[in-house]
Scaffold this motif. Sequence first.
Motif, mmCIF file in Angstrom:
data_model
loop_
_atom_site.group_PDB
_atom_site.id
_atom_site.type_symbol
_atom_site.label_atom_id
_atom_site.label_comp_id
_atom_site.label_asym_id
_atom_site.label_seq_id
_atom_site.Cartn_x
_atom_site.Cartn_y
_atom_site.Cartn_z
ATOM 1 N N ASP A 35 -2.405 1.455 5.149
ATOM 2 C CA ASP A 35 -2.712 2.686 5.878
ATOM 3 C C ASP A 35 -3.987 2.445 6.667
ATOM 4 O OD1 ASP A 35 -3.315 5.181 6.812
ATOM 5 O OD2 ASP A 35 -3.408 6.170 4.874
ATOM 6 N N LEU A 36 -3.839 2.157 7.987
ATOM 7 C CA LEU A 36 -4.981 1.802 8.820
ATOM 8 C C LEU A 36 -5.704 0.621 8.191
ATOM 9 C CD1 LEU A 36 -6.229 5.393 9.745
ATOM 10 C CD2 LEU A 36 -4.789 3.883 11.100
ATOM 11 N N ASP A 37 -6.988 0.771 7.862
ATOM 12 C CA ASP A 37 -7.765 -0.324 7.280
ATOM 13 C C ASP A 37 -7.731 -0.313 5.754
ATOM 14 O OD1 ASP A 37 -8.532 -1.190 9.806
ATOM 15 O OD2 ASP A 37 -10.267 0.153 9.850
ATOM 16 N N PHE A 38 -6.867 0.479 5.168
ATOM 17 C CA PHE A 38 -6.844 0.660 3.722
ATOM 18 C C PHE A 38 -5.506 0.191 3.149
ATOM 19 C CE2 PHE A 38 -9.038 4.260 5.801
ATOM 20 C CZ PHE A 38 -10.336 3.975 5.412
ATOM 21 N N PHE A 39 -5.497 -0.037 1.816
ATOM 22 C CA PHE A 39 -4.243 -0.266 1.108
ATOM 23 C C PHE A 39 -4.142 0.760 0.003
ATOM 24 C CE2 PHE A 39 -1.446 -2.003 -2.111
ATOM 25 C CZ PHE A 39 -0.373 -2.416 -1.346
ATOM 26 N N ARG A 40 -3.065 1.551 0.037
ATOM 27 C CA ARG A 40 -2.858 2.617 -0.946
ATOM 28 C C ARG A 40 -1.982 2.112 -2.088
ATOM 29 N NH1 ARG A 40 -3.871 7.837 0.636
ATOM 30 N NH2 ARG A 40 -4.468 8.127 2.828
#
Length: 480
Positions: free
Chosen positions: A236-241
Amino acid sequence: MNPILPVILAGGSGTRLWPLSRALYPKQLINLVDRQTMLQNTLQRLNGLDAAIDPMVICNDEYRFMVAEQLRQIHVHPSAIILEPVGRNTAPALAVAALWAMRNGDDPVLLVLPADHHIQSADHFQRALTTGYDHARSGRLITFGIVPRSPETGYGYIKMGPPLSRDDNPGTAVAIDAFVEKPDLETARGYVDSKAYCWNSGMFMFSASKALAALETFVPEIVAACRAAIDKGTADLDFFRLDRDAFSKSPSDSIDYAVMERTENGAMVPMSAGWNDLGSWEALWQVGEKDAADNVVKGDVVLHDVSDSYLHAESRLLAAVGLKDHIVVETSDAVMISPRDRVQDVKGLVDRLKMRNREETRTHKRIYRPWGTVDQLVSGNRFQVNRLTVKSGGALSLQRHYNRSEHWIVVRGTALVTRDGEQFVLKEDSSTYIEAGIAHRLENPGKIPLEVVEVQTGAYIGEDDIIRLEDLYGRHRQKN
Protein backbone atom coordinates in the motif's frame (compact mmCIF):
# COMPACT_ATOMS: atom_id res chain seq x y z
CA MET A 1 29.87 -10.30 5.96
CA ASN A 2 26.27 -10.32 7.14
CA PRO A 3 24.84 -6.79 7.12
CA ILE A 4 23.08 -5.36 10.15
CA LEU A 5 19.38 -4.74 9.51
CA PRO A 6 17.98 -2.36 12.15
CA VAL A 7 14.41 -3.37 13.05
CA ILE A 8 12.67 -0.45 14.75
CA LEU A 9 9.63 -1.37 16.83
CA ALA A 10 7.41 1.72 16.75
CA GLY A 11 4.01 0.29 17.55
CA GLY A 12 3.56 1.00 21.26
CA SER A 13 1.05 3.45 22.72
CA GLY A 14 2.26 4.17 26.23
CA THR A 15 -0.07 5.88 28.67
CA ARG A 16 2.32 6.90 31.46
CA LEU A 17 3.27 10.11 29.63
CA TRP A 18 -0.30 11.33 29.26
CA PRO A 19 -1.40 14.01 28.41
CA LEU A 20 1.46 14.37 25.89
CA SER A 21 1.40 10.74 24.76
CA ARG A 22 -1.97 9.51 23.50
CA ALA A 23 -3.32 6.46 21.69
CA LEU A 24 -3.00 8.11 18.26
CA TYR A 25 0.12 10.11 19.15
CA PRO A 26 2.46 7.88 21.19
CA LYS A 27 5.69 8.88 22.87
CA GLN A 28 7.97 7.51 20.14
CA LEU A 29 6.59 10.18 17.78
CA ILE A 30 7.08 13.07 20.24
CA ASN A 31 10.16 15.26 20.79
CA LEU A 32 10.43 14.70 24.54
CA VAL A 33 14.13 15.42 25.14
CA ASP A 34 15.32 17.59 22.25
CA ARG A 35 14.10 18.81 18.86
CA GLN A 36 14.06 15.31 17.37
CA THR A 37 11.38 12.77 18.14
CA MET A 38 12.23 9.54 19.94
CA LEU A 39 11.91 7.61 16.66
CA GLN A 40 14.24 10.02 14.87
CA ASN A 41 16.83 9.84 17.66
CA THR A 42 16.68 6.03 17.61
CA LEU A 43 17.61 6.00 13.94
CA GLN A 44 20.17 8.79 14.04
CA ARG A 45 22.23 7.19 16.80
CA LEU A 46 22.94 4.41 14.29
CA ASN A 47 24.73 6.85 11.96
CA GLY A 48 28.22 5.58 11.22
CA LEU A 49 27.53 2.04 12.41
CA ASP A 50 29.54 -0.28 10.18
CA ALA A 51 27.58 -2.82 8.14
CA ALA A 52 24.19 -1.23 8.89
CA ILE A 53 21.74 -1.10 5.96
CA ASP A 54 18.45 0.73 5.47
CA PRO A 55 16.19 0.01 8.46
CA MET A 56 12.88 -1.80 8.70
CA VAL A 57 10.17 -0.10 10.77
CA ILE A 58 7.24 -2.03 12.23
CA CYS A 59 4.42 0.17 13.45
CA ASN A 60 0.71 0.46 14.08
CA ASP A 61 -1.38 1.10 10.97
CA GLU A 62 -2.68 4.36 12.44
CA TYR A 63 0.84 5.80 12.81
CA ARG A 64 1.96 5.07 9.26
CA PHE A 65 1.92 8.58 7.80
CA MET A 66 3.53 10.18 10.87
CA VAL A 67 6.28 7.54 10.83
CA ALA A 68 6.91 8.01 7.10
CA GLU A 69 7.03 11.80 7.46
CA GLN A 70 9.44 11.68 10.39
CA LEU A 71 11.77 9.40 8.45
CA ARG A 72 11.61 11.75 5.46
CA GLN A 73 12.55 14.70 7.67
CA ILE A 74 15.86 13.07 8.68
CA HIS A 75 16.53 11.63 5.18
CA VAL A 76 16.15 7.98 6.21
CA HIS A 77 14.96 5.64 3.45
CA PRO A 78 13.54 2.53 5.10
CA SER A 79 13.84 -0.87 3.45
CA ALA A 80 10.25 -1.47 4.60
CA ILE A 81 7.52 0.03 6.77
CA ILE A 82 5.41 -2.90 7.90
CA LEU A 83 1.98 -2.18 9.35
CA GLU A 84 0.54 -4.23 12.19
CA PRO A 85 -3.28 -4.33 12.04
CA VAL A 86 -3.45 -5.22 15.76
CA GLY A 87 -0.91 -5.23 18.58
CA ARG A 88 0.61 -8.64 19.34
CA ASN A 89 3.72 -7.76 21.41
CA THR A 90 7.33 -8.16 20.33
CA ALA A 91 7.66 -11.88 19.49
CA PRO A 92 5.28 -11.71 16.49
CA ALA A 93 6.97 -8.48 15.38
CA LEU A 94 10.32 -10.30 15.46
CA ALA A 95 8.85 -13.23 13.51
CA VAL A 96 7.59 -10.84 10.84
CA ALA A 97 11.00 -9.12 10.68
CA ALA A 98 12.90 -12.41 10.31
CA LEU A 99 10.53 -13.79 7.67
CA TRP A 100 10.60 -10.54 5.71
CA ALA A 101 14.40 -10.24 5.90
CA MET A 102 14.89 -13.79 4.60
CA ARG A 103 12.28 -13.74 1.84
CA ASN A 104 14.95 -13.31 -0.89
CA GLY A 105 17.40 -15.80 0.59
CA ASP A 106 19.29 -13.21 2.68
CA ASP A 107 20.29 -13.71 6.31
CA PRO A 108 21.12 -10.34 7.88
CA VAL A 109 21.83 -9.75 11.55
CA LEU A 110 18.71 -8.18 13.01
CA LEU A 111 19.22 -5.32 15.45
CA VAL A 112 15.89 -5.01 17.25
CA LEU A 113 15.36 -1.61 18.89
CA PRO A 114 12.30 -0.05 20.52
CA ALA A 115 11.71 3.41 19.06
CA ASP A 116 11.14 5.12 22.40
CA HIS A 117 14.43 4.80 24.31
CA HIS A 118 16.78 7.62 25.29
CA ILE A 119 20.54 6.97 25.11
CA GLN A 120 22.98 9.70 26.04
CA SER A 121 26.18 8.23 24.58
CA ALA A 122 25.89 7.03 20.99
CA ASP A 123 29.58 6.05 21.05
CA HIS A 124 29.19 3.67 24.01
CA PHE A 125 25.98 2.35 22.44
CA GLN A 126 27.67 1.57 19.13
CA ARG A 127 30.61 -0.12 20.86
CA ALA A 128 28.16 -2.44 22.61
CA LEU A 129 26.43 -3.11 19.26
CA THR A 130 29.80 -4.05 17.70
CA THR A 131 30.37 -6.59 20.46
CA GLY A 132 26.86 -7.96 20.05
CA TYR A 133 27.31 -8.19 16.28
CA ASP A 134 30.41 -10.35 16.59
CA HIS A 135 28.61 -12.80 18.88
CA ALA A 136 25.41 -12.75 16.81
CA ARG A 137 27.38 -13.72 13.71
CA SER A 138 28.70 -16.73 15.63
CA GLY A 139 25.12 -17.86 16.27
CA ARG A 140 24.30 -16.33 19.64
CA LEU A 141 20.99 -14.69 20.48
CA ILE A 142 22.07 -11.41 22.06
CA THR A 143 20.24 -9.15 24.44
CA PHE A 144 21.68 -5.91 25.81
CA GLY A 145 21.65 -5.34 29.55
CA ILE A 146 21.96 -1.93 31.16
CA VAL A 147 24.48 -1.65 33.99
CA PRO A 148 22.22 -0.24 36.74
CA ARG A 149 22.91 3.18 38.20
CA SER A 150 20.37 2.83 41.03
CA PRO A 151 17.85 0.32 42.42
CA GLU A 152 14.85 0.61 40.09
CA THR A 153 11.59 -1.25 40.62
CA GLY A 154 10.16 -0.41 37.20
CA TYR A 155 12.52 -2.63 35.19
CA GLY A 156 13.03 -6.35 34.85
CA TYR A 157 16.57 -7.60 35.58
CA ILE A 158 18.94 -10.13 34.00
CA LYS A 159 21.43 -12.02 36.16
CA MET A 160 24.84 -12.32 34.54
CA GLY A 161 26.52 -15.67 34.03
CA PRO A 162 30.20 -16.28 33.26
CA PRO A 163 31.90 -14.22 30.55
CA LEU A 164 32.11 -15.53 27.01
CA SER A 165 35.62 -15.42 25.62
CA ARG A 166 36.53 -15.48 21.97
CA ASP A 167 39.95 -14.83 20.52
CA ASP A 168 38.49 -12.73 17.69
CA ASN A 169 36.22 -10.65 19.93
CA PRO A 170 37.83 -8.24 22.39
CA GLY A 171 34.43 -7.02 23.63
CA THR A 172 32.54 -8.23 26.68
CA ALA A 173 29.59 -10.59 26.61
CA VAL A 174 28.29 -12.90 29.32
CA ALA A 175 26.09 -15.93 29.54
CA ILE A 176 22.58 -15.39 30.88
CA ASP A 177 21.99 -16.92 34.28
CA ALA A 178 18.36 -15.88 34.74
CA PHE A 179 15.68 -13.34 33.85
CA VAL A 180 13.90 -11.91 36.89
CA GLU A 181 10.69 -9.90 37.13
CA LYS A 182 10.41 -6.34 38.39
CA PRO A 183 11.56 -6.49 42.05
CA ASP A 184 10.52 -4.62 45.15
CA LEU A 185 12.88 -1.88 46.33
CA GLU A 186 14.78 -3.99 48.87
CA THR A 187 15.40 -6.74 46.31
CA ALA A 188 16.46 -4.17 43.71
CA ARG A 189 19.02 -2.75 46.16
CA GLY A 190 20.44 -6.23 46.60
CA TYR A 191 20.69 -6.69 42.84
CA VAL A 192 22.57 -3.43 42.39
CA ASP A 193 24.91 -4.04 45.34
CA SER A 194 25.79 -7.51 44.03
CA LYS A 195 26.91 -6.10 40.66
CA ALA A 196 25.63 -9.34 39.15
CA TYR A 197 22.48 -7.95 37.51
CA CYS A 198 21.62 -5.65 34.62
CA TRP A 199 18.38 -3.95 33.71
CA ASN A 200 16.55 -5.65 30.86
CA SER A 201 16.62 -3.11 28.03
CA GLY A 202 14.41 -4.87 25.47
CA MET A 203 17.09 -4.49 22.76
CA PHE A 204 18.28 -7.57 20.85
CA MET A 205 20.63 -8.75 18.11
CA PHE A 206 20.68 -12.08 16.25
CA SER A 207 20.82 -13.43 12.74
CA ALA A 208 17.44 -13.70 11.08
CA SER A 209 17.84 -17.45 10.57
CA LYS A 210 18.77 -18.16 14.20
CA ALA A 211 15.89 -16.02 15.47
CA LEU A 212 13.42 -17.73 13.17
CA ALA A 213 14.70 -21.20 14.14
CA ALA A 214 14.27 -20.38 17.83
CA LEU A 215 10.76 -19.06 17.26
CA GLU A 216 9.82 -22.16 15.28
CA THR A 217 11.14 -24.32 18.11
CA PHE A 218 9.41 -22.56 20.99
CA VAL A 219 6.35 -20.81 19.48
CA PRO A 220 5.61 -22.34 16.07
CA GLU A 221 2.05 -21.02 16.15
CA ILE A 222 3.40 -17.44 16.12
CA VAL A 223 5.60 -18.16 13.10
CA ALA A 224 2.72 -19.82 11.25
CA ALA A 225 0.39 -16.86 11.84
CA CYS A 226 3.04 -14.33 10.81
CA ARG A 227 3.99 -16.27 7.70
CA ALA A 228 0.33 -16.28 6.66
CA ALA A 229 0.01 -12.57 7.49
CA ILE A 230 2.88 -11.80 5.09
CA ASP A 231 1.69 -14.20 2.38
CA LYS A 232 -1.78 -12.65 2.45
CA GLY A 233 -0.57 -9.10 3.06
CA THR A 234 -0.70 -6.27 0.54
CA ALA A 235 1.56 -3.43 -0.58
CA ASP A 236 0.00 0.00 0.00
CA LEU A 237 2.01 2.96 -1.34
CA ASP A 238 5.26 2.90 0.67
CA PHE A 239 3.88 0.47 3.25
CA PHE A 240 3.23 -3.26 3.57
CA ARG A 241 0.01 -4.24 5.35
CA LEU A 242 -0.01 -7.54 7.21
CA ASP A 243 -3.23 -9.47 6.71
CA ARG A 244 -5.52 -8.68 9.64
CA ASP A 245 -7.22 -12.05 10.00
CA ALA A 246 -3.98 -14.02 9.84
CA PHE A 247 -2.00 -11.74 12.15
CA SER A 248 -4.85 -11.60 14.68
CA LYS A 249 -4.51 -15.38 15.13
CA SER A 250 -0.97 -15.01 16.44
CA PRO A 251 -0.61 -15.39 20.22
CA SER A 252 0.59 -12.23 21.96
CA ASP A 253 3.99 -12.77 23.54
CA SER A 254 7.27 -10.94 24.15
CA ILE A 255 10.66 -11.92 22.77
CA ASP A 256 11.84 -12.47 26.34
CA TYR A 257 9.15 -15.00 27.26
CA ALA A 258 8.92 -16.64 23.85
CA VAL A 259 12.63 -17.12 23.18
CA MET A 260 15.26 -15.56 25.42
CA GLU A 261 14.15 -17.19 28.69
CA ARG A 262 13.97 -20.61 27.03
CA THR A 263 16.98 -20.81 24.74
CA GLU A 264 20.37 -22.15 25.75
CA ASN A 265 21.96 -20.01 23.07
CA GLY A 266 21.32 -16.61 24.64
CA ALA A 267 23.96 -14.14 25.81
CA MET A 268 24.03 -10.60 27.13
CA VAL A 269 26.22 -7.61 26.38
CA PRO A 270 26.31 -5.22 29.38
CA MET A 271 26.03 -1.59 28.35
CA SER A 272 26.71 1.75 30.07
CA ALA A 273 25.45 4.39 27.65
CA GLY A 274 23.14 6.63 29.67
CA TRP A 275 20.07 4.53 28.79
CA ASN A 276 16.54 5.38 29.91
CA ASP A 277 13.27 4.06 28.54
CA LEU A 278 11.50 7.33 29.46
CA GLY A 279 8.60 5.33 30.82
CA SER A 280 7.35 8.02 33.20
CA TRP A 281 7.43 11.74 33.91
CA GLU A 282 9.94 11.01 36.67
CA ALA A 283 12.28 9.57 34.04
CA LEU A 284 11.97 12.75 31.98
CA TRP A 285 12.87 14.80 35.05
CA GLN A 286 15.92 12.60 35.58
CA VAL A 287 17.32 13.05 32.06
CA GLY A 288 16.25 16.68 31.57
CA GLU A 289 18.46 19.77 31.81
CA LYS A 290 17.82 21.34 35.21
CA ASP A 291 17.88 24.94 36.39
CA ALA A 292 19.45 26.19 39.65
CA ALA A 293 16.47 24.85 41.64
CA ASP A 294 16.62 21.44 39.95
CA ASN A 295 13.54 22.11 37.85
CA VAL A 296 13.13 20.87 34.28
CA VAL A 297 11.13 23.49 32.38
CA LYS A 298 9.62 23.21 28.89
CA GLY A 299 7.61 25.94 27.17
CA ASP A 300 6.17 29.20 28.53
CA VAL A 301 6.65 28.65 32.27
CA VAL A 302 7.04 31.21 35.10
CA LEU A 303 7.99 29.94 38.57
CA HIS A 304 8.23 31.32 42.09
CA ASP A 305 9.65 29.21 44.93
CA VAL A 306 9.46 25.96 42.95
CA SER A 307 12.08 23.22 43.15
CA ASP A 308 12.83 19.64 42.05
CA SER A 309 9.88 19.64 39.65
CA TYR A 310 9.08 19.02 35.98
CA LEU A 311 6.88 21.65 34.31
CA HIS A 312 5.82 21.42 30.66
CA ALA A 313 3.61 23.95 28.86
CA GLU A 314 2.37 23.27 25.33
CA SER A 315 -0.12 26.01 24.48
CA ARG A 316 -0.29 28.73 27.12
CA LEU A 317 1.44 30.30 30.11
CA LEU A 318 1.99 27.93 33.00
CA ALA A 319 2.64 29.70 36.33
CA ALA A 320 3.40 27.89 39.59
CA VAL A 321 4.12 28.94 43.20
CA GLY A 322 5.45 26.91 46.13
CA LEU A 323 5.75 23.50 44.50
CA LYS A 324 8.37 20.87 45.33
CA ASP A 325 8.79 17.43 43.76
CA HIS A 326 5.85 17.83 41.40
CA ILE A 327 5.01 17.14 37.76
CA VAL A 328 2.79 19.64 35.91
CA VAL A 329 2.03 19.09 32.22
CA GLU A 330 -0.26 21.35 30.18
CA THR A 331 -1.64 20.73 26.70
CA SER A 332 -4.35 22.57 24.78
CA ASP A 333 -7.09 20.28 26.15
CA ALA A 334 -5.77 18.82 29.42
CA VAL A 335 -3.62 19.52 32.48
CA MET A 336 -2.04 16.78 34.57
CA ILE A 337 -0.61 17.39 38.06
CA SER A 338 1.10 14.74 40.17
CA PRO A 339 3.69 14.40 42.93
CA ARG A 340 6.87 12.97 41.43
CA ASP A 341 6.59 9.85 43.60
CA ARG A 342 3.10 9.08 42.22
CA VAL A 343 3.74 9.26 38.47
CA GLN A 344 3.43 5.48 38.09
CA ASP A 345 -0.28 6.00 38.88
CA VAL A 346 -0.85 8.08 35.74
CA LYS A 347 -1.75 4.87 33.89
CA GLY A 348 -4.60 4.33 36.37
CA LEU A 349 -5.78 7.87 35.74
CA VAL A 350 -5.84 7.23 32.00
CA ASP A 351 -7.77 4.00 32.56
CA ARG A 352 -10.46 6.00 34.38
CA LEU A 353 -10.63 8.50 31.53
CA LYS A 354 -11.00 5.65 29.05
CA MET A 355 -13.91 4.25 31.06
CA ARG A 356 -15.60 7.61 30.53
CA ASN A 357 -14.84 7.49 26.78
CA ARG A 358 -12.86 10.71 26.97
CA GLU A 359 -11.42 11.65 23.58
CA GLU A 360 -8.43 13.20 25.37
CA THR A 361 -6.99 9.69 25.78
CA ARG A 362 -6.96 9.13 22.01
CA THR A 363 -5.84 12.27 20.29
CA HIS A 364 -4.80 15.90 20.71
CA LYS A 365 -6.46 19.03 19.43
CA ARG A 366 -3.78 18.85 16.75
CA ILE A 367 -4.48 15.91 14.42
CA TYR A 368 -1.82 14.65 12.01
CA ARG A 369 -2.75 13.82 8.44
CA PRO A 370 -0.53 12.61 5.57
CA TRP A 371 -0.93 16.03 3.94
CA GLY A 372 -0.30 18.12 7.09
CA THR A 373 -2.14 18.93 10.32
CA VAL A 374 -5.55 19.98 11.61
CA ASP A 375 -5.68 22.19 14.71
CA GLN A 376 -9.13 22.25 16.33
CA LEU A 377 -9.57 25.85 17.48
CA VAL A 378 -13.20 26.23 18.57
CA SER A 379 -16.09 23.78 18.70
CA GLY A 380 -19.74 24.38 19.58
CA ASN A 381 -23.29 23.41 18.76
CA ARG A 382 -23.51 22.97 14.95
CA PHE A 383 -20.08 24.51 14.21
CA GLN A 384 -16.33 23.93 14.46
CA VAL A 385 -13.34 26.09 13.52
CA ASN A 386 -10.07 24.46 12.42
CA ARG A 387 -6.69 25.60 11.19
CA LEU A 388 -5.49 23.44 8.30
CA THR A 389 -1.76 23.37 7.51
CA VAL A 390 -1.06 21.67 4.17
CA LYS A 391 2.57 20.88 3.37
CA SER A 392 4.05 21.72 -0.03
CA GLY A 393 2.64 19.30 -2.59
CA GLY A 394 0.07 17.99 -0.11
CA ALA A 395 -3.57 17.46 -1.03
CA LEU A 396 -6.68 16.55 0.89
CA SER A 397 -8.81 13.79 -0.61
CA LEU A 398 -11.50 14.63 -3.13
CA GLN A 399 -14.49 14.28 -0.84
CA ARG A 400 -17.99 15.34 0.02
CA HIS A 401 -20.02 15.71 3.21
CA TYR A 402 -23.76 15.19 3.49
CA ASN A 403 -24.33 16.99 6.78
CA ARG A 404 -21.95 19.95 6.87
CA SER A 405 -20.81 22.89 4.79
CA GLU A 406 -17.33 24.42 4.90
CA HIS A 407 -15.94 27.93 4.52
CA TRP A 408 -12.18 28.16 3.73
CA ILE A 409 -10.15 31.33 4.30
CA VAL A 410 -6.51 31.33 3.14
CA VAL A 411 -4.25 33.07 5.66
CA ARG A 412 -0.85 32.02 4.25
CA GLY A 413 0.33 30.50 0.99
CA THR A 414 -1.56 29.56 -2.16
CA ALA A 415 -4.46 27.10 -2.39
CA LEU A 416 -5.66 25.13 -5.39
CA VAL A 417 -9.35 24.40 -4.82
CA THR A 418 -11.50 21.85 -6.61
CA ARG A 419 -15.24 22.50 -6.17
CA ASP A 420 -17.93 20.64 -8.07
CA GLY A 421 -15.58 19.89 -10.99
CA GLU A 422 -14.21 23.46 -11.18
CA GLN A 423 -10.61 24.34 -10.21
CA PHE A 424 -9.39 27.76 -9.10
CA VAL A 425 -6.60 29.37 -7.07
CA LEU A 426 -7.00 31.23 -3.79
CA LYS A 427 -4.36 33.66 -2.55
CA GLU A 428 -3.92 35.05 0.96
CA ASP A 429 -7.00 36.82 2.43
CA SER A 430 -9.37 35.17 -0.07
CA SER A 431 -12.01 32.53 0.64
CA THR A 432 -14.54 30.09 -0.77
CA TYR A 433 -17.67 28.32 0.40
CA ILE A 434 -18.36 24.59 -0.02
CA GLU A 435 -21.98 23.58 0.33
CA ALA A 436 -22.97 20.21 1.79
CA GLY A 437 -23.01 17.48 -0.85
CA ILE A 438 -20.51 19.21 -3.18
CA ALA A 439 -17.36 17.28 -4.14
CA HIS A 440 -14.29 19.31 -3.17
CA ARG A 441 -10.53 19.18 -2.60
CA LEU A 442 -7.85 21.48 -1.18
CA GLU A 443 -4.25 21.32 -2.46
CA ASN A 444 -1.01 23.20 -1.88
CA PRO A 445 0.82 23.79 -5.18
CA GLY A 446 3.28 26.21 -3.58
CA LYS A 447 6.69 25.91 -1.93
CA ILE A 448 5.67 27.11 1.55
CA PRO A 449 3.08 25.56 3.89
CA LEU A 450 -0.52 26.52 3.13
CA GLU A 451 -2.51 27.72 6.15
CA VAL A 452 -6.30 27.83 5.94
CA VAL A 453 -8.94 28.65 8.54
CA GLU A 454 -11.84 26.25 8.04
CA VAL A 455 -15.30 26.96 9.47
CA GLN A 456 -17.57 23.91 9.48
CA THR A 457 -21.33 24.35 10.01
CA GLY A 458 -24.21 21.91 9.91
CA ALA A 459 -26.41 19.51 11.78
CA TYR A 460 -23.56 17.03 12.19
CA ILE A 461 -19.83 17.74 11.93
CA GLY A 462 -18.31 14.41 12.98
CA GLU A 463 -15.26 13.12 11.13
CA ASP A 464 -17.18 10.08 9.90
CA ASP A 465 -19.21 12.35 7.59
CA ILE A 466 -16.51 12.03 4.92
CA ILE A 467 -17.09 10.25 1.62
CA ARG A 468 -13.71 9.95 -0.14
CA LEU A 469 -13.91 9.87 -3.92
CA GLU A 470 -10.16 10.02 -4.68
CA ASP A 471 -7.12 10.04 -2.43
CA LEU A 472 -3.37 10.31 -3.04
CA TYR A 473 -2.60 8.36 0.13
CA GLY A 474 -4.65 5.23 -0.38
CA ARG A 475 -7.32 6.07 2.21
CA HIS A 476 -10.85 4.96 1.41
CA ARG A 477 -13.70 6.07 3.63
CA GLN A 478 -11.28 6.19 6.57
CA LYS A 479 -11.10 8.90 9.18
CA ASN A 480 -7.37 9.40 8.84
